[in-house]
Design a protein around this motif. Structure first.
Motif, PDB file in Angstrom:
ATOM      1  N   GLY A  51       0.798  -1.072   0.348  1.00  0.00           N
ATOM      2  CA  GLY A  51      -0.011  -0.282  -0.036  1.00  0.00           C
ATOM      3  C   GLY A  51       1.074   1.319  -0.091  1.00  0.00           C
ATOM      4  N   LYS A  52       0.548   2.606   0.095  1.00  0.00           N
ATOM      5  CA  LYS A  52       0.882   3.426   0.148  1.00  0.00           C
ATOM      6  C   LYS A  52       0.785   4.365   0.842  1.00  0.00           C
ATOM      7  CE  LYS A  52       2.298   4.711  -4.705  1.00  0.00           C
ATOM      8  NZ  LYS A  52       2.122   5.589  -5.933  1.00  0.00           N
ATOM      9  N   VAL A  53       1.162   5.241   1.899  1.00  0.00           N
ATOM     10  CA  VAL A  53       1.089   6.312   2.879  1.00  0.00           C
ATOM     11  C   VAL A  53       1.829   7.422   1.838  1.00  0.00           C
ATOM     12  CG1 VAL A  53       2.130   4.705   4.973  1.00  0.00           C
ATOM     13  CG2 VAL A  53       3.963   6.521   3.365  1.00  0.00           C
ATOM     14  N   ALA A  54       0.779   9.084   2.103  1.00  0.00           N
ATOM     15  CA  ALA A  54       0.795   9.772   1.533  1.00  0.00           C
ATOM     16  C   ALA A  54       0.945  11.418   2.702  1.00  0.00           C
ATOM     17  CB  ALA A  54      -0.027   9.827   0.348  1.00  0.00           C
ATOM     18  N   ALA A  55       2.150  11.697   2.673  1.00  0.00           N
ATOM     19  CA  ALA A  55       1.566  12.834   3.263  1.00  0.00           C
ATOM     20  C   ALA A  55       2.090  14.313   2.557  1.00  0.00           C
ATOM     21  CB  ALA A  55       2.991  12.769   4.094  1.00  0.00           C
ATOM     22  N   TYR A  56       1.094  15.229   3.126  1.00  0.00           N
ATOM     23  CA  TYR A  56       1.517  16.646   1.851  1.00  0.00           C
ATOM     24  C   TYR A  56       1.585  18.045   2.320  1.00  0.00           C
ATOM     25  CZ  TYR A  56      -3.029  17.592   4.616  1.00  0.00           C
ATOM     26  OH  TYR A  56      -3.792  18.180   5.281  1.00  0.00           O
ATOM     27  N   ASP A  57       2.440  18.896   1.969  1.00  0.00           N
ATOM     28  CA  ASP A  57       3.376  19.403   2.583  1.00  0.00           C
ATOM     29  C   ASP A  57       2.502  21.220   1.968  1.00  0.00           C
ATOM     30  OD1 ASP A  57       4.916  21.810   3.267  1.00  0.00           O
ATOM     31  OD2 ASP A  57       6.480  20.026   4.134  1.00  0.00           O
ATOM     32  N   HIS A  58       2.324  21.982   2.532  1.00  0.00           N
ATOM     33  CA  HIS A  58       2.351  23.042   1.993  1.00  0.00           C
ATOM     34  C   HIS A  58       2.885  24.157   1.347  1.00  0.00           C
ATOM     35  CE1 HIS A  58      -2.277  22.772   2.211  1.00  0.00           C
ATOM     36  NE2 HIS A  58      -2.546  22.569   3.437  1.00  0.00           N
ATOM     37  N   ASP A  59       3.758  23.391   2.146  1.00  0.00           N
ATOM     38  CA  ASP A  59       5.602  24.618   0.700  1.00  0.00           C
ATOM     39  C   ASP A  59       5.948  24.417  -0.585  1.00  0.00           C
ATOM     40  OD1 ASP A  59       5.738  25.927   3.501  1.00  0.00           O
ATOM     41  OD2 ASP A  59       6.691  24.523   4.090  1.00  0.00           O
ATOM     42  N   LEU A  60       6.493  25.128  -1.076  1.00  0.00           N
ATOM     43  CA  LEU A  60       6.677  25.379  -1.959  1.00  0.00           C
ATOM     44  C   LEU A  60       8.266  24.279  -1.845  1.00  0.00           C
ATOM     45  CD1 LEU A  60       5.165  27.781  -4.116  1.00  0.00           C
ATOM     46  CD2 LEU A  60       4.584  25.633  -3.761  1.00  0.00           C
ATOM     47  N   GLY A  61       9.053  23.881  -3.533  1.00  0.00           N
ATOM     48  CA  GLY A  61      10.530  23.969  -3.808  1.00  0.00           C
ATOM     49  C   GLY A  61      10.657  22.771  -2.663  1.00  0.00           C
ATOM     50  N   GLU A  62      11.756  22.968  -2.315  1.00  0.00           N
ATOM     51  CA  GLU A  62      12.529  21.878  -1.368  1.00  0.00           C
ATOM     52  C   GLU A  62      11.770  21.861   0.300  1.00  0.00           C
ATOM     53  OE1 GLU A  62      16.626  22.868  -0.801  1.00  0.00           O
ATOM     54  OE2 GLU A  62      17.155  21.917  -2.896  1.00  0.00           O
ATOM     55  N   ASN A  63      11.136  22.976  -0.133  1.00  0.00           N
ATOM     56  CA  ASN A  63      10.224  23.238   0.885  1.00  0.00           C
ATOM     57  C   ASN A  63       9.027  22.101   1.776  1.00  0.00           C
ATOM     58  OD1 ASN A  63      11.780  25.129   2.605  1.00  0.00           O
ATOM     59  ND2 ASN A  63      11.003  26.753   1.705  1.00  0.00           N
ATOM     60  N   GLY A  64       8.923  21.863   0.345  1.00  0.00           N
ATOM     61  CA  GLY A  64       7.499  20.853   0.040  1.00  0.00           C
ATOM     62  C   GLY A  64       8.006  19.605  -0.430  1.00  0.00           C
TER      63      GLY A  64
END
Length: 526
Positions: A297-310
């Motif tokens: 299966g997969k785990v998924a996380a999101y980060d609202h930052d952009l570029g390397e920060n995200g």
């Protein structure tokens, strides 16, 4: 005595004038005014008007007015009227705002008088404001402090910033509304009202930037304001990270002349968002078996930052109480979050796995969060029932290779005795079998059946108890060899067999019928 007579005579004496008085000017100083855009021949406005009095009245007396001084070549005076004219080529108040001359009144006898003459060049609005180098008001010390997580990235390697690099103003997305960004200053060489400058934003446009070559779309925005009198550019709205803002600011003087300057502002993303998983916990199932590579299966996380920060990376963290006896059969794709199984997964060794997955961004410092992953191992029917508690083993050629575990080529033997007088339903013995597969799936549930002795013995299919169901007679049948079969409830059931040897115990019996006609027989032999 003779009378005397007298006469009265009138004598007119005419005093001839001589040049003994210098011409007199009506003031000791004069002030003149001329516009700086005056063409040659323009008369000056004088205060007071020039007047000359010469007390000498002799015939032919005269006087002239002259100008002396460094600027006498660009001004002239009419002796008869006292009017002063500008006779030069061009005036520029911003170069020379006042001229200092001497007004000379000279008569024909070379007698003179003088007065000071100051000519002021009147300003006209002939200079538009000129912008000077901008003063950055945002600094790392003021806006970022010691928090390294808000440090701005180096943009020297971004080719698309080359044109704006010299004047580019870099600020973080977190700069709050009301923060001063830069000051756009303009100067105007004109005087007073004409030199009074007011600032305004004419337009503001924005577009996103990255290191890619994708097309950038410019949109109208309203994220900044400018202070009218000072030219200070102020944040007026929430800034979009990784965006350029081109703010066109005008400086307009009191006469309506204006100039423009564009403030190029790069808003960089800062690492102010922690990766967040889409679920509070992840539950997966995997069927036990041997795998080369299989996706669980997969785990998924999101980060609202952009570029390397995200840019999110994943990592498995095992709990401190994780078993060290078995090889951990899972790994994680650090970029996609896919959980993969490799090698052998055996539910009978471990029926479930729990571990944490950490999602970390690539900012400085890195921000991370974790989530628990629970994987249940789905049972397959891969184990035969195994008998235990038996008394002996025998060698049989058709015994399954995996049974029993400590005697791969043997069959267990249970030994039991029963009296020939035992009543019906007497329990003789109990056999036991275990299946390592899961009982919840049925693969580990065992049922028993008996082969042989159908009219004498039976077995409880659930608990393995063997009991009598018919009369026994030692004299007719003293020993029974039966086969006990243990079978699980898998979809494709697996079985195991054991031998059950039942010995019938003799009991002394009273004869109730005569077997012979006589009690004694005699036989004679010769």
């Amino acid at each position: 005595m003779s009378a005397r007579t007298s006469d009265i005579y009138y004598v007119q004496v005419q005093v001839e004038d001589v040049n003994d008085n210098a011409p007199q000017l009506n003031a000791v100083s004069y002030s003149g005014m001329v516009r700086e855009d005056a063409p040659p021949g323009t008369p000056l406005t004088l205060s007071p008007a020039v007047q000359v009095i010469d007390r000498d009245q002799y015939e032919g007396s005269s006087f002239v007015l002259e100008l002396s001084g460094d600027a006498s070549s660009i001004f002239s005076i009419d002796s008869s009227s006292g009017t002063i004219y500008f006779v030069g080529q061009k005036l520029d108040r911003e170069v020379t705002s006042s001229y200092y001359l001497v007004l000379v009144a000279r008569d024909d006898g070379n007698l003179t008088s003088t007065a000071n003459l100051t000519i002021h060049v009147q300003d006209v609005n002939d200079n538009a404001p000129k912008f000077t180098q901008r003063e950055p008001l945002f600094s790392a010390k003021e806006g970022l402090g010691e928090d390294r997580s808000r440090r701005l990235p180096d943009t020297s390697g971004l080719e698309h910033l080359a044109d704006l690099e010299r004047s580019l103003i870099r600020i973080p997305e977190s700069l709050p509304v009301g923060s001063r960004v830069t000051q756009l200053s303009a100067t105007d060489e004109d005087d007073k009202t004409f030199g009074d400058i007011r600032y305004a934003i004419e337009s503001e446009k924005s577009f996103g930037f990255s290191t890619g070559e994708e097309q950038r779309f410019m949109i109208e925005t309203n994220k900044f304001s400018v202070e009218t009198k000072t030219g200070v550019l102020v944040v007026a709205g929430k800034l979009e990270p990784n965006h350029f803002y081109l703010v066109n600011v005008s400086a307009t003087d009191g006469g309506g002349l204006s100039s423009h300057s564009v403030a190029a502002i790069a808003v960089f993303d800062i690492n102010d968002h922690t990766p967040r998983f889409e679920r509070p916990v992840y539950n997966f199932e995997v069927v036990e078996g041997d795998y080369l590579v299989g996706e669980v299966g997969k785990v998924a996380a999101y980060d609202h930052d952009l570029g390397e920060n995200g840019d999110v990376r994943y990592e498995i963290i095992l709990y401190g109480n994780a078993s060290q006896d078995h090889v951990f059969p899972f790994r994680l794709d650090e970029t996609t979050g896919a959980i993969l199984t490799t090698g052998s997964v055996d539910r009978e060794e471990q029926d479930a796995y729990e571990f944490s997955v950490i999602a970390s961004d690539s900012g400085r410092p890195r921000l991370s969060s974790s989530v628990m992953v629970h994987i249940d191992i789905i049972d397959i029917n891969d184990h035969h029932p195994v008998f235990y508690g038996y008394q002996d083993v025998v060698q049989l050629p058709d015994t399954p290779e995996d049974y029993p575990e400590n005697h791969a080529d043997a069959t267990p033997v249970y030994l039991a005795e029963v009296s020939e007088k035992a009543p019906k339903f007497t329990t003789i013995t109990q056999v036991y079998a275990n299946d390592s597969d899961s009982s919840s799936s049925g693969n580990g549930l065992v049922l028993y059946k008996l082969k042989g002795g159908e009219d004498k013995f039976a077995i409880d299919s659930k608990n393995g108890s063997v009991y009598t169901i018919g009369p026994l007679d030692y004299e007719r049948w003293a020993e029974y060899d039966l086969t006990v079969v243990a079978q699980d409830l898998g979809t494709l059931p697996l079985t195991a067999s054991a031998l059950l040897k039942i010995t019938v115990v003799d009991v002394e019996e009273e004869l109730t019928t005569r077997l012979f006609e006589r009690e004694e027989y005699q036989v004679r032999c010769h």
